[in-house]
Design an enzyme around this catalytic site. Structure first.
Site, PDB file in Angstrom:
ATOM      1  N   LYS A  67       0.815  -1.198   0.000  1.00 53.56           N
ATOM      2  CA  LYS A  67       0.000   0.000   0.000  1.00 53.56           C
ATOM      3  C   LYS A  67       0.855   1.256   0.000  1.00 53.56           C
ATOM      4  O   LYS A  67       0.417   2.318  -0.419  1.00 53.56           O
ATOM      5  CB  LYS A  67      -0.874   0.023   1.267  1.00 53.56           C
ATOM      6  CG  LYS A  67      -1.797  -1.140   1.405  1.00 53.56           C
ATOM      7  CD  LYS A  67      -2.533  -1.043   2.759  1.00 53.56           C
ATOM      8  CE  LYS A  67      -3.260  -2.325   3.036  1.00 53.56           C
ATOM      9  NZ  LYS A  67      -3.737  -2.332   4.443  1.00 53.56           N
ATOM     10  N   GLY A  68       2.072   1.149   0.533  1.00 49.32           N
ATOM     11  CA  GLY A  68       2.878   2.321   0.843  1.00 49.32           C
ATOM     12  C   GLY A  68       3.063   3.342  -0.262  1.00 49.32           C
ATOM     13  O   GLY A  68       3.142   4.532  -0.003  1.00 49.32           O
ATOM     14  N   GLU A 123       8.209   3.187  -5.622  1.00 47.01           N
ATOM     15  CA  GLU A 123       8.250   2.614  -4.274  1.00 47.01           C
ATOM     16  C   GLU A 123       8.329   3.714  -3.229  1.00 47.01           C
ATOM     17  O   GLU A 123       8.896   4.771  -3.475  1.00 47.01           O
ATOM     18  CB  GLU A 123       9.471   1.688  -4.140  1.00 47.01           C
ATOM     19  CG  GLU A 123       9.153   0.212  -4.279  1.00 47.01           C
ATOM     20  CD  GLU A 123       8.402  -0.375  -3.077  1.00 47.01           C
ATOM     21  OE1 GLU A 123       7.633   0.354  -2.408  1.00 47.01           O
ATOM     22  OE2 GLU A 123       8.568  -1.566  -2.818  1.00 47.01           O
ATOM     23  N   ASP A 124       7.792   3.427  -2.056  1.00 49.86           N
ATOM     24  CA  ASP A 124       7.917   4.356  -0.950  1.00 49.86           C
ATOM     25  C   ASP A 124       9.336   4.291  -0.391  1.00 49.86           C
ATOM     26  O   ASP A 124      10.007   5.301  -0.233  1.00 49.86           O
ATOM     27  CB  ASP A 124       6.884   4.045   0.150  1.00 49.86           C
ATOM     28  CG  ASP A 124       6.773   2.556   0.474  1.00 49.86           C
ATOM     29  OD1 ASP A 124       7.570   1.746  -0.056  1.00 49.86           O
ATOM     30  OD2 ASP A 124       5.895   2.191   1.268  1.00 49.86           O
ATOM     31  N   ASP A 127      14.350  -0.850   1.822  1.00 50.64           N
ATOM     32  CA  ASP A 127      14.985  -1.188   3.095  1.00 50.64           C
ATOM     33  C   ASP A 127      16.012  -2.285   2.798  1.00 50.64           C
ATOM     34  O   ASP A 127      17.107  -1.995   2.338  1.00 50.64           O
ATOM     35  CB  ASP A 127      13.865  -1.626   4.055  1.00 50.64           C
ATOM     36  CG  ASP A 127      14.326  -1.872   5.477  1.00 50.64           C
ATOM     37  OD1 ASP A 127      15.516  -1.703   5.749  1.00 50.64           O
ATOM     38  OD2 ASP A 127      13.493  -2.229   6.315  1.00 50.64           O
ATOM     39  N   VAL A 177      10.790   4.594   9.850  1.00 51.54           N
ATOM     40  CA  VAL A 177      10.130   5.888   9.627  1.00 51.54           C
ATOM     41  C   VAL A 177       8.669   5.681   9.221  1.00 51.54           C
ATOM     42  O   VAL A 177       8.301   4.613   8.727  1.00 51.54           O
ATOM     43  CB  VAL A 177      10.857   6.721   8.539  1.00 51.54           C
ATOM     44  CG1 VAL A 177      12.208   7.198   9.038  1.00 51.54           C
ATOM     45  CG2 VAL A 177      11.003   5.936   7.234  1.00 51.54           C
ATOM     46  N   ASP A 183       3.633   3.240   6.950  1.00 59.42           N
ATOM     47  CA  ASP A 183       2.821   3.032   8.149  1.00 59.42           C
ATOM     48  C   ASP A 183       3.598   2.378   9.278  1.00 59.42           C
ATOM     49  O   ASP A 183       4.651   1.769   9.079  1.00 59.42           O
ATOM     50  CB  ASP A 183       1.648   2.104   7.819  1.00 59.42           C
ATOM     51  CG  ASP A 183       2.099   0.646   7.639  1.00 59.42           C
ATOM     52  OD1 ASP A 183       3.001   0.413   6.818  1.00 59.42           O
ATOM     53  OD2 ASP A 183       1.570  -0.232   8.348  1.00 59.42           O
ATOM     54  N   ARG A 189       0.034   6.719   7.602  1.00 60.53           N
ATOM     55  CA  ARG A 189       0.253   6.828   6.156  1.00 60.53           C
ATOM     56  C   ARG A 189      -0.110   8.220   5.636  1.00 60.53           C
ATOM     57  O   ARG A 189       0.419   8.688   4.645  1.00 60.53           O
ATOM     58  CB  ARG A 189      -0.594   5.799   5.394  1.00 60.53           C
ATOM     59  CG  ARG A 189      -0.195   4.353   5.624  1.00 60.53           C
ATOM     60  CD  ARG A 189      -0.893   3.459   4.602  1.00 60.53           C
ATOM     61  NE  ARG A 189      -0.894   2.055   4.977  1.00 60.53           N
ATOM     62  CZ  ARG A 189       0.099   1.208   4.726  1.00 60.53           C
ATOM     63  NH1 ARG A 189       1.187   1.616   4.112  1.00 60.53           N
ATOM     64  NH2 ARG A 189       0.012  -0.061   5.085  1.00 60.53           N
TER      65      ARG A 189
END
Ligand code: IMP
Ligand code: MG
Length: 205
Positions: A67-68, A123-124, A127, A177, A183, A189
Protein backbone atom coordinates in the site's frame (compact mmCIF):
# COMPACT_ATOMS: atom_id res chain seq x y z
CA UNK A 1 -27.96 18.73 -13.13
CA UNK A 2 -30.43 17.65 -10.39
CA UNK A 3 -28.73 17.04 -7.02
CA UNK A 4 -25.35 18.22 -8.23
CA UNK A 5 -23.27 20.13 -5.66
CA UNK A 6 -21.41 23.16 -6.91
CA UNK A 7 -17.69 23.11 -6.10
CA UNK A 8 -17.97 26.42 -4.26
CA UNK A 9 -20.41 24.78 -1.79
CA UNK A 10 -17.96 22.07 -0.71
CA UNK A 11 -14.79 24.15 -0.87
CA UNK A 12 -14.87 25.17 2.79
CA UNK A 13 -15.45 21.60 3.97
CA UNK A 14 -12.38 20.40 2.07
CA UNK A 15 -10.02 23.08 3.26
CA UNK A 16 -11.12 23.08 6.89
CA UNK A 17 -11.52 19.41 7.80
CA UNK A 18 -9.08 17.29 5.72
CA UNK A 19 -6.43 15.46 7.79
CA UNK A 20 -6.12 17.72 10.83
CA UNK A 21 -7.97 15.65 13.48
CA UNK A 22 -5.84 12.56 12.77
CA UNK A 23 -2.62 14.52 12.64
CA UNK A 24 -3.29 15.91 16.11
CA UNK A 25 -3.78 12.42 17.48
CA UNK A 26 -0.48 11.38 15.89
CA UNK A 27 1.55 14.21 17.35
CA UNK A 28 2.25 12.67 20.74
CA UNK A 29 3.81 9.64 19.02
CA UNK A 30 6.13 11.53 16.69
CA UNK A 31 9.74 11.84 17.76
CA UNK A 32 11.06 14.05 15.02
CA UNK A 33 10.37 15.12 11.47
CA UNK A 34 13.12 13.75 9.26
CA UNK A 35 11.94 15.20 5.95
CA UNK A 36 9.46 18.06 5.74
CA UNK A 37 6.47 18.35 3.47
CA UNK A 38 8.18 21.17 1.54
CA UNK A 39 11.33 19.09 1.01
CA UNK A 40 9.30 16.16 -0.32
CA UNK A 41 7.32 18.44 -2.60
CA UNK A 42 10.49 19.94 -4.08
CA UNK A 43 12.09 16.51 -4.49
CA UNK A 44 9.07 15.05 -6.28
CA UNK A 45 9.04 18.07 -8.56
CA UNK A 46 12.71 17.48 -9.42
CA UNK A 47 12.19 13.76 -9.95
CA UNK A 48 9.15 14.51 -12.11
CA UNK A 49 11.26 16.86 -14.25
CA UNK A 50 13.95 14.22 -14.72
CA UNK A 51 11.41 11.55 -15.59
CA UNK A 52 9.61 13.89 -18.00
CA UNK A 53 12.90 14.44 -19.80
CA UNK A 54 14.07 10.83 -19.74
CA UNK A 55 10.77 9.41 -20.98
CA UNK A 56 9.88 12.04 -23.58
CA UNK A 57 8.07 10.38 -26.48
CA UNK A 58 7.66 7.10 -24.60
CA UNK A 59 4.61 5.30 -23.37
CA UNK A 60 5.18 5.30 -19.61
CA UNK A 61 3.45 2.91 -17.25
CA UNK A 62 3.83 3.77 -13.55
CA UNK A 63 3.47 0.81 -11.22
CA UNK A 64 2.81 1.48 -7.56
CA UNK A 65 3.54 -1.15 -4.94
CA UNK A 66 0.66 -1.15 -2.46
CA UNK A 67 0.00 0.00 0.00
CA UNK A 68 2.88 2.32 0.84
CA UNK A 69 3.48 3.79 -2.60
CA UNK A 70 0.00 5.20 -3.17
CA UNK A 71 0.88 8.65 -1.81
CA UNK A 72 4.19 8.98 -3.64
CA UNK A 73 2.71 7.72 -6.89
CA UNK A 74 -0.22 10.15 -6.75
CA UNK A 75 2.03 13.14 -6.15
CA UNK A 76 4.86 12.11 -8.47
CA UNK A 77 2.47 11.37 -11.36
CA UNK A 78 1.29 14.98 -11.28
CA UNK A 79 4.86 16.22 -11.77
CA UNK A 80 5.41 14.04 -14.84
CA UNK A 81 4.32 16.11 -17.78
CA UNK A 82 3.71 13.23 -20.17
CA UNK A 83 0.69 11.13 -21.01
CA UNK A 84 1.00 8.07 -18.79
CA UNK A 85 -0.88 5.12 -17.36
CA UNK A 86 -0.85 3.77 -13.83
CA UNK A 87 -1.28 0.32 -12.35
CA UNK A 88 -0.89 -1.20 -8.89
CA UNK A 89 0.39 -4.38 -7.40
CA UNK A 90 0.04 -5.64 -3.85
CA UNK A 91 2.60 -8.01 -2.37
CA UNK A 92 3.26 -9.66 0.97
CA UNK A 93 6.28 -11.49 2.28
CA UNK A 94 5.88 -15.17 2.88
CA UNK A 95 6.13 -16.11 6.58
CA UNK A 96 9.06 -15.12 8.76
CA UNK A 97 10.99 -18.29 7.93
CA UNK A 98 11.18 -17.51 4.23
CA UNK A 99 11.55 -13.73 4.53
CA UNK A 100 15.31 -13.88 4.12
CA UNK A 101 14.91 -15.50 0.71
CA UNK A 102 12.95 -12.45 -0.39
CA UNK A 103 10.14 -14.57 -1.77
CA UNK A 104 6.96 -12.55 -1.87
CA UNK A 105 3.41 -13.48 -2.60
CA UNK A 106 1.43 -11.44 -5.11
CA UNK A 107 -1.86 -10.43 -3.49
CA UNK A 108 -3.01 -8.25 -6.37
CA UNK A 109 -1.48 -8.50 -9.79
CA UNK A 110 -1.35 -5.86 -12.51
CA UNK A 111 -4.19 -5.17 -14.93
CA UNK A 112 -1.75 -4.21 -17.68
CA UNK A 113 0.28 -6.41 -19.99
CA UNK A 114 3.92 -5.21 -19.70
CA UNK A 115 5.25 -6.48 -23.00
CA UNK A 116 6.96 -3.66 -24.88
CA UNK A 117 6.04 -1.05 -22.25
CA UNK A 118 8.36 1.44 -20.56
CA UNK A 119 7.72 0.55 -16.94
CA UNK A 120 8.64 2.67 -13.94
CA UNK A 121 8.08 1.06 -10.55
CA UNK A 122 7.30 3.57 -7.82
CA UNK A 123 8.25 2.61 -4.27
CA UNK A 124 7.92 4.36 -0.95
CA UNK A 125 11.08 2.94 0.60
CA UNK A 126 13.87 0.49 -0.11
CA UNK A 127 14.99 -1.19 3.10
CA UNK A 128 16.61 -4.62 2.69
CA UNK A 129 15.67 -4.42 -0.99
CA UNK A 130 14.45 -8.02 -0.99
CA UNK A 131 10.85 -7.21 -1.91
CA UNK A 132 11.88 -5.01 -4.80
CA UNK A 133 14.47 -7.52 -5.97
CA UNK A 134 11.85 -10.22 -6.19
CA UNK A 135 9.36 -7.91 -7.85
CA UNK A 136 11.83 -6.74 -10.50
CA UNK A 137 12.71 -10.32 -11.42
CA UNK A 138 9.04 -11.13 -11.76
CA UNK A 139 8.31 -8.03 -13.86
CA UNK A 140 11.37 -8.51 -16.07
CA UNK A 141 9.95 -11.90 -17.04
CA UNK A 142 6.98 -10.10 -18.60
CA UNK A 143 9.30 -8.54 -21.20
CA UNK A 144 8.82 -4.78 -20.79
CA UNK A 145 10.80 -2.54 -23.17
CA UNK A 146 12.43 -0.97 -20.10
CA UNK A 147 12.14 -1.37 -16.35
CA UNK A 148 13.33 1.25 -13.85
CA UNK A 149 12.61 2.18 -10.25
CA UNK A 150 11.80 5.44 -8.52
CA UNK A 151 11.93 5.25 -4.71
CA UNK A 152 11.19 8.20 -2.45
CA UNK A 153 13.46 6.83 0.28
CA UNK A 154 16.41 4.50 0.45
CA UNK A 155 17.93 3.42 3.74
CA UNK A 156 21.70 3.78 3.58
CA UNK A 157 23.95 0.75 3.54
CA UNK A 158 21.58 -2.02 4.56
CA UNK A 159 20.45 -3.50 1.26
CA UNK A 160 21.03 -7.22 1.15
CA UNK A 161 20.96 -7.40 -2.62
CA UNK A 162 22.40 -5.14 -5.28
CA UNK A 163 19.70 -3.01 -6.85
CA UNK A 164 20.01 -0.46 -9.59
CA UNK A 165 17.61 2.26 -8.58
CA UNK A 166 17.52 4.98 -11.19
CA UNK A 167 15.62 7.60 -9.21
CA UNK A 168 16.11 7.99 -5.44
CA UNK A 169 14.51 10.84 -3.52
CA UNK A 170 16.37 10.75 -0.20
CA UNK A 171 18.97 8.49 1.39
CA UNK A 172 18.08 8.14 5.07
CA UNK A 173 19.62 6.40 8.11
CA UNK A 174 18.42 2.83 8.68
CA UNK A 175 15.77 3.80 11.24
CA UNK A 176 12.09 2.99 11.09
CA UNK A 177 10.13 5.89 9.63
CA UNK A 178 6.47 6.68 9.02
CA UNK A 179 4.44 9.11 6.96
CA UNK A 180 3.84 9.91 3.31
CA UNK A 181 2.40 6.45 2.72
CA UNK A 182 4.59 4.57 5.21
CA UNK A 183 2.82 3.03 8.15
CA UNK A 184 3.33 1.60 11.57
CA UNK A 185 0.51 -0.88 12.31
CA UNK A 186 -1.41 0.68 9.37
CA UNK A 187 -1.40 4.17 10.90
CA UNK A 188 0.52 7.34 9.94
CA UNK A 189 0.25 6.83 6.16
CA UNK A 190 -1.52 10.18 5.83
CA UNK A 191 1.16 12.24 7.59
CA UNK A 192 2.38 14.77 5.01
CA UNK A 193 6.03 14.40 6.11
CA UNK A 194 8.50 11.62 7.04
CA UNK A 195 9.05 11.14 10.77
CA UNK A 196 10.46 8.80 13.37
CA UNK A 197 8.32 7.57 16.28
CA UNK A 198 8.99 7.74 20.00
CA UNK A 199 9.74 4.36 21.60
CA UNK A 200 6.43 4.59 23.52
CA UNK A 201 4.53 4.69 20.23
CA UNK A 202 5.61 1.10 19.51
CA UNK A 203 4.76 -0.03 23.02
CA UNK A 204 1.28 1.53 22.80
CA UNK A 205 0.38 -0.29 19.60
P1 IMP B 1 12.40 -4.37 2.04
O1 IMP B 1 11.96 -5.61 1.29
O2 IMP B 1 13.15 -4.74 3.28
O3 IMP B 1 13.20 -3.43 1.17
O4 IMP B 1 11.12 -3.59 2.55
C1 IMP B 1 9.89 -3.75 1.96
C2 IMP B 1 8.79 -2.95 2.57
O5 IMP B 1 8.88 -2.88 3.99
C3 IMP B 1 8.74 -1.50 2.14
O6 IMP B 1 8.17 -1.33 0.83
C4 IMP B 1 7.83 -0.93 3.20
O7 IMP B 1 6.48 -1.20 2.91
C5 IMP B 1 8.27 -1.69 4.43
N1 IMP B 1 9.24 -0.87 5.19
C6 IMP B 1 10.60 -0.96 5.19
N2 IMP B 1 11.15 -0.03 5.98
C7 IMP B 1 10.11 0.67 6.52
C8 IMP B 1 10.04 1.79 7.44
O8 IMP B 1 11.04 2.36 7.92
N3 IMP B 1 8.78 2.21 7.76
C9 IMP B 1 7.64 1.66 7.26
N4 IMP B 1 7.68 0.62 6.38
C10 IMP B 1 8.89 0.13 6.02
MG1 MG C 1 6.20 -0.79 0.15
Amino acid sequence: MEGRVALSDVDDTFTVTAVTPHAEAYERDIERVLITEAEIKQKLRDLGDRITEDYAGKDVLLIGVLKGAFVVLADLARHIRLPLETDFMAVASYGAATKTSGVVRILKDLDHDLEGRDVLVVEDIVDSGLTLNYLLKNLRGRRPASLEVCALLKKTGIQRVHLDIRYVGFEIPPDFVVGYGLDFAEKFRNLPYIATLKPEAYANA
